[in-house]
Design a protein around this motif. Structure first.
Motif, PDB file in Angstrom:
ATOM      1  N   GLY A  13     -82.993 -17.389-104.933  1.00 50.76           N
ATOM      2  CA  GLY A  13     -82.104 -17.940-103.918  1.00 50.76           C
ATOM      3  C   GLY A  13     -82.613 -19.242-103.357  1.00 50.76           C
ATOM      4  N   TYR A  14     -83.752 -19.195-102.661  1.00 49.77           N
ATOM      5  CA  TYR A  14     -84.308 -20.420-102.088  1.00 49.77           C
ATOM      6  C   TYR A  14     -85.793 -20.578-102.385  1.00 49.77           C
ATOM      7  N   GLY A  15     -86.304 -19.780-103.327  1.00 52.59           N
ATOM      8  CA  GLY A  15     -87.662 -19.979-103.810  1.00 52.59           C
ATOM      9  C   GLY A  15     -88.737 -19.110-103.206  1.00 52.59           C
ATOM     10  N   HIS A  16     -88.389 -18.163-102.327  1.00 51.86           N
ATOM     11  CA  HIS A  16     -89.421 -17.308-101.757  1.00 51.86           C
ATOM     12  C   HIS A  16     -90.054 -16.469-102.871  1.00 51.86           C
ATOM     13  N   PRO A  17     -91.386 -16.388-102.920  1.00 54.73           N
ATOM     14  CA  PRO A  17     -92.042 -15.636-104.004  1.00 54.73           C
ATOM     15  C   PRO A  17     -91.589 -14.183-104.099  1.00 54.73           C
ATOM     16  N   ASP A  18     -91.318 -13.535-102.973  1.00 52.28           N
ATOM     17  CA  ASP A  18     -90.877 -12.138-103.030  1.00 52.28           C
ATOM     18  C   ASP A  18     -89.468 -12.006-103.587  1.00 52.28           C
TER      19      ASP A  18
END
Length: 292
Positions: free
Chosen positions: A140-145
């Motif tokens: 979605g927006y690049g969060h590692p989780d």
């Protein structure tokens, strides 16, 4: 145990509401079973305001436990009975944003390895969902989780197919670029036409680079959630450490105070299975379209 429904795999409490809250409420309203699997407690999240400031990881480190309560209330607003955490509550910890020390924690979700895949395979074989939803490859927006949730869901669907349940339809949740810009432009006009008070104090409009980071293309399926927005707004309010809802109910903001529209549609990309009936606008309008 209800089988044959919708399974959504999300990284943290509040993600289920931000990207798919309307869809959850929509299918519950139709009487379909919906299960939300949350992969962490969101321990590394930022909080809004001073009221919750001492819950965070650098202080009492109680935010994760508090967010279980928020998630429970949000899901109740969406008519889902209870949260379900991958591997049980607290099995894996919020990894934090890319480059932060929290990612080095052995319990961080980014370090979950095959065990997380195995846990999700067990859920899929138990529930036998007809539709599964998670994030796209960039989370979605690049969060590692979020990226990790994409990875384990993709792997688990393949593994479950080899063990007896081939998920008929698999979707990525997306934010449609055109609709996001359309609603943001309308919000910008209101800040001119309705000043003062179009936005809460301290909020600001997103700049183009921020819109680009949040939006994606390749939408195949659009779910109209306009009739269940009251439920989605109630779920937003439940996540008080993470989300603020404008008095109008038309916008929300995270801890960064960037105003974003509460969209009347939610968007998806079908990546496994066959599309059902496509309407005149070129989209499916039902995640279960084409299924018996």
């Amino acid at each position: 145990m209800s089988t044959g429904g919708l399974l959504l795999v999300h990284a943290h409490p509040d993600d289920e509401t931000l990207t798919t809250g309307g869809t959850i409420a929509h299918y519950r309203r139709l009487g379909l079973p919906v299960t939300v699997v949350t992969c962490t407690l969101g321990e590394e999240g930022e909080v809004i305001g001073d009221r919750y400031a001492q819950l965070v990881a650098g202080e009492a480190d109680q935010l994760g436990g508090y967010r279980i309560g928020e998630l429970t209330a949000a899901l109740a607003a969406l008519d889902v009975a209870a949260p379900r955490f991958l591997g049980g509550p607290g099995r894996w910890r919020d990894s934090g944003m890319a480059g932060t020390p929290s990612a080095a924690n052995p319990r961080a979700f980014v370090n979950s390895g095959d065990a997380a895949v195995d846990e999700l395979v067990a859920v899929i074989l138990e529930l036998r969902p007809r539709v599964v939803v998670t994030y796209d490859p960039r989370g979605g927006y690049g969060h590692p989780d979020h990226i990790r949730a994409h990875e384990i869901t993709t792997a688990a669907i393949e593994a479950a197919a080899a063990q007896g349940w081939d998920v008929p339809k698999f979707y990525w949740t997306l934010t449609d670029a055109d609709l996001l810009r359309q609603h943001t432009a309308a919000l910008a006009r209101r800040t001119v036409d309705e000043l003062p008070g179009a936005l809460p104090a301290g909020w600001r409009l997103p700049v183009e680079a921020e819109l680009a980071a949040m939006s994606t293309g390749g939408v195949t399926t659009v779910v109209d959630v306009s009739e269940v927005l009251s439920a989605k707004r109630a779920a937003f309010r439940a996540h008080a450490t993470q989300v603020s809802l404008a008095p109008s109910g038309r916008e929300f903001a995270l801890s960064n105070n960037i105003a974003l529209p509460v969209l009347p549609e939610e968007h998806f990309r079908l990546v496994r299975g066959r599309r059902g009936q496509v309407e005149a606008d070129g989209f499916e309008h039902d995640l279960f379209a084409g299924l018996d």
